[in-house]
Scaffold this motif. Structure first.
Motif, mmCIF file in Angstrom:
data_model
loop_
_atom_site.group_PDB
_atom_site.id
_atom_site.type_symbol
_atom_site.label_atom_id
_atom_site.label_comp_id
_atom_site.label_asym_id
_atom_site.label_seq_id
_atom_site.Cartn_x
_atom_site.Cartn_y
_atom_site.Cartn_z
ATOM 1 N N ALA A 263 -47.247 -11.401 -1.787
ATOM 2 C CA ALA A 263 -48.280 -10.690 -1.033
ATOM 3 C C ALA A 263 -48.835 -9.524 -1.846
ATOM 4 N N PHE A 264 -47.955 -8.808 -2.525
ATOM 5 C CA PHE A 264 -48.392 -7.645 -3.294
ATOM 6 C C PHE A 264 -49.272 -8.062 -4.475
ATOM 7 N N SER A 265 -48.922 -9.170 -5.133
ATOM 8 C CA SER A 265 -49.717 -9.627 -6.279
ATOM 9 C C SER A 265 -51.115 -10.036 -5.842
ATOM 10 N N ALA A 266 -51.211 -10.728 -4.702
ATOM 11 C CA ALA A 266 -52.533 -11.078 -4.174
ATOM 12 C C ALA A 266 -53.315 -9.808 -3.847
ATOM 13 N N SER A 267 -52.651 -8.848 -3.228
ATOM 14 C CA SER A 267 -53.311 -7.580 -2.886
ATOM 15 C C SER A 267 -53.753 -6.831 -4.137
ATOM 16 N N LEU A 268 -52.935 -6.889 -5.190
ATOM 17 C CA LEU A 268 -53.286 -6.204 -6.435
ATOM 18 C C LEU A 268 -54.535 -6.816 -7.063
ATOM 19 N N LEU A 269 -54.617 -8.151 -7.077
ATOM 20 C CA LEU A 269 -55.810 -8.797 -7.624
ATOM 21 C C LEU A 269 -57.045 -8.432 -6.805
ATOM 22 N N ILE A 270 -56.898 -8.432 -5.482
ATOM 23 C CA ILE A 270 -58.012 -8.028 -4.613
ATOM 24 C C ILE A 270 -58.448 -6.602 -4.941
ATOM 25 N N THR A 271 -57.464 -5.711 -5.093
ATOM 26 C CA THR A 271 -57.776 -4.301 -5.351
ATOM 27 C C THR A 271 -58.482 -4.116 -6.684
ATOM 28 N N VAL A 272 -58.011 -4.807 -7.730
ATOM 29 C CA VAL A 272 -58.640 -4.685 -9.046
ATOM 30 C C VAL A 272 -60.095 -5.136 -8.996
ATOM 31 N N LEU A 273 -60.346 -6.265 -8.338
ATOM 32 C CA LEU A 273 -61.723 -6.759 -8.236
ATOM 33 C C LEU A 273 -62.594 -5.825 -7.403
ATOM 34 N N LEU A 274 -62.049 -5.300 -6.309
ATOM 35 C CA LEU A 274 -62.809 -4.352 -5.498
ATOM 36 C C LEU A 274 -63.160 -3.108 -6.309
ATOM 37 N N MET A 275 -62.202 -2.596 -7.049
ATOM 38 C CA MET A 275 -62.444 -1.408 -7.860
ATOM 39 C C MET A 275 -63.473 -1.681 -8.962
ATOM 40 N N ARG A 276 -63.439 -2.890 -9.493
ATOM 41 C CA ARG A 276 -64.332 -3.217 -10.618
ATOM 42 C C ARG A 276 -65.748 -3.543 -10.153
ATOM 43 N N SER A 282 -66.840 7.627 -3.719
ATOM 44 C CA SER A 282 -67.043 8.129 -2.362
ATOM 45 C C SER A 282 -66.440 9.524 -2.264
ATOM 46 N N GLY A 283 -67.306 10.534 -2.344
ATOM 47 C CA GLY A 283 -66.807 11.906 -2.313
ATOM 48 C C GLY A 283 -65.875 12.161 -3.478
ATOM 49 N N PRO A 284 -64.647 12.654 -3.187
ATOM 50 C CA PRO A 284 -63.708 12.906 -4.287
ATOM 51 C C PRO A 284 -63.028 11.636 -4.804
ATOM 52 N N LEU A 285 -63.190 10.519 -4.094
ATOM 53 C CA LEU A 285 -62.549 9.266 -4.487
ATOM 54 C C LEU A 285 -63.417 8.526 -5.488
ATOM 55 N N ARG A 286 -62.765 7.882 -6.455
ATOM 56 C CA ARG A 286 -63.474 7.212 -7.533
ATOM 57 C C ARG A 286 -63.159 5.724 -7.559
ATOM 58 N N ALA A 287 -64.128 4.942 -8.009
ATOM 59 C CA ALA A 287 -63.922 3.517 -8.234
ATOM 60 C C ALA A 287 -63.664 3.292 -9.728
ATOM 61 N N GLY A 288 -63.602 2.024 -10.153
ATOM 62 C CA GLY A 288 -63.389 1.725 -11.564
ATOM 63 C C GLY A 288 -61.983 2.064 -12.016
ATOM 64 N N LEU A 289 -61.839 2.352 -13.309
ATOM 65 C CA LEU A 289 -60.525 2.676 -13.868
ATOM 66 C C LEU A 289 -59.926 3.932 -13.252
ATOM 67 N N PRO A 290 -60.701 5.015 -13.024
ATOM 68 C CA PRO A 290 -60.124 6.167 -12.311
ATOM 69 C C PRO A 290 -59.631 5.793 -10.913
ATOM 70 N N GLY A 291 -60.344 4.882 -10.239
ATOM 71 C CA GLY A 291 -59.899 4.437 -8.925
ATOM 72 C C GLY A 291 -58.575 3.709 -8.990
ATOM 73 N N MET A 341 -60.924 -2.932 3.998
ATOM 74 C CA MET A 341 -61.371 -2.996 2.600
ATOM 75 C C MET A 341 -62.389 -1.914 2.262
ATOM 76 N N THR A 342 -62.036 -0.683 2.610
ATOM 77 C CA THR A 342 -62.783 0.494 2.178
ATOM 78 C C THR A 342 -61.923 1.238 1.170
ATOM 79 N N LEU A 343 -62.549 2.108 0.413
ATOM 80 C CA LEU A 343 -61.804 2.833 -0.612
ATOM 81 C C LEU A 343 -60.673 3.673 -0.014
ATOM 82 N N PRO A 344 -60.901 4.448 1.063
ATOM 83 C CA PRO A 344 -59.797 5.218 1.643
ATOM 84 C C PRO A 344 -58.691 4.327 2.217
#
Length: 436
Positions: A263-276, A282-291, A341-344
């Motif tokens: 479950a965690f590996s699937a979530s990690l792949l989802i998160t990487v793609l969302l960030m990329r 969003s405000g103080p939150l960052r996407a990409g590599l900083p995210g 599936m929002t950044l926060p």
């Protein structure tokens, strides 16, 4: 030596808590902990350098399949040889193995950094990275197998929680250093190479700290000649599986942790793609590599909380109920924070999922360290890594085959939540079957 065994079978003793101060007063534990810190700091830095070079490099545009292929290149080869390497941990002086493995890893880090800086292909970088990560897993298994030689059996849960938790936090600190260095050097090929090359410092320091132990101080209790070890390598997988099967708590724990890893590996792949490709700042939150660095920071906070509370939770609920509660918490997190599936919400999910996963891992680690004899502990820990690496590869590959290019998939999140239900049923099912 602090291990109390009879004919290779650990004495079953109740878990007790003595506090971090008394644990750190044990010179052997303190030295082993520092070696772990150096090793895992280098791991975090290397991994973030690799992510910058392959995933967030503006000169490359990876899709879900390419990222899943990178996961496979990193994890699958070591998954096949891990249990055989574990045989060496049970028959060769672990101190010597840790020193040599860290030095070899340092050499491979330098080679990988040079390849990144000169613009090598993603396939070449993945092949080099699999060697580095594979050695890192081997070092981690050696450190875990050595722990019962530096602390009493009655304090293994607490000592393992402290070592694993702080080690994971140090890994995140290493990753944070990588993000900072990436900002200084850039995320292109040359910048990623310079960032990654810095990780060699961790390998050298880890080797030096391991070398300060007296020969034989970390086990195993009986050291064999190389010929005997070579023969043991050939049956490492079977030996590790047999030893794990003889310990019901270990077998059941493997089921729970395998489902979490999937479950965690699937979530990690989802998160990487969302960030990329999907999220924006969003405000103080960052996407990409900083995210991704923010995700790692929230995950580190979850790991730290697990380290502070797991021993108390196990004392209060018992190990079985603690594992079950962690599985339920992870499932609820996938549904409550994963689905929006929002950044926060993703950052909140990272915190709770890593907390729950770390609770499960600490319970399983303690079961292996307490219920498996020293003559087989290294092979079981190597089998442990192998099963979970294989699970990560398979889960990432399946997820990549169905997930949209930007990572936004309600179906995949629901599937990840369902895996925790399977883990809960499997955990108690194995315990009941073995007891019967």
């Amino acid at each position: 030596m602090l291990v109390n065994t009879v004919a290779g079978t650990p004495a079953v003793t109740p878990d007790t808590r003595i506090g971090a101060r008394k644990l750190l007063a044990m010179a052997g534990f303190r030295r082993l902990l520092l070696s772990r810190f150096a090793s895992q700091w280098g791991d975090g830095l290397f991994q973030i350098g690799l992510a910058g070079a392959v995933i967030f490099n503006p000169e490359r545009q990876p899709d879900a399949i390419a990222i899943a292929e990178a996961f496979t290149a990193l994890l699958l080869p070591y998954s096949l040889v891990g249990p055989f390497a574990g045989a060496l941990l049970d028959r060769w002086d672990r101190r010597r193995v840790l020193v040599v493995a860290n030095l070899v890893r340092g050499v491979m880090v330098v080679v990988s950094a040079f390849a990144m800086a000169t613009g090598a292909s993603s396939t070449t970088l993945s092949l080099l990275a699999l060697v580095v990560i594979g050695i890192s897993r081997f070092v981690g298994s050696g450190l875990s197998a050595s722990l019962p030689h530096v602390v009493p059996l009655t304090n293994l849960v607490e000592a393992n929680a402290l070592a694993t938790t702080l080690g994971s936090v140090v890994t995140v600190i290493g990753a944070g250093c990588g993000v900072v260095l990436g900002g200084v050097y850039g995320t292109g090929d040359l910048g990623s190479g310079l960032t990654t090359g810095t990780a060699v410092v961790g390998s050298i320091l880890a080797a030096w700290l391991a070398g300060r132990f007296v020969a034989g101080a970390l086990g195993p209790d009986e050291v064999s000649e190389p010929a005997a070890a070579a023969l043991a390598v050939l049956r490492g997988l079977l030996d590790g599986a047999r030893a794990a099967w003889r310990a019901p708590a270990v077998t059941a724990g493997f089921i729970a942790l395998i489902m979490h890893r999937a479950a965690f590996s699937a979530s990690l792949l989802i998160t990487v793609l969302l960030m990329r490709y999907y999220f924006h700042d969003s405000g103080p939150l960052r996407a990409g590599l900083p995210g991704l660095g923010e995700v790692a920071a929230f995950g580190a906070a979850g790991i730290l909380l697990a380290g502070l509370t797991t021993a108390r939770v196990v004392t209060w609920l018992g190990r079985n109920t603690a594992v079950a509660t962690a599985l339920v918490l992870a499932m609820a997190t996938q549904l409550g924070l994963g689905l929006p599936m929002t950044l926060p919400s993703v950052l909140g999910a990272a915190f709770l999922l890593t907390y729950a996963g770390q609770v499960i891992k600490l319970c399983v680690d303690a079961s292996v360290q307490r219920d498996i004899g020293d003559d087989a502990r290294g092979r079981v820990f190597a089998l442990y890594d192998t099963l979970f690496n294989m699970t990560s590869v398979i889960a990432a590959a399946v997820c990549a085959a169905f997930i949209p290019a930007n990572g936004h998939s309600v179906t995949m999140v629901l599937a990840a939540a369902g895996l925790y239900v399977i883990g809960l049923a499997g955990y108690f099912g194995v315990l009941r079957l073995r007891r019967a």
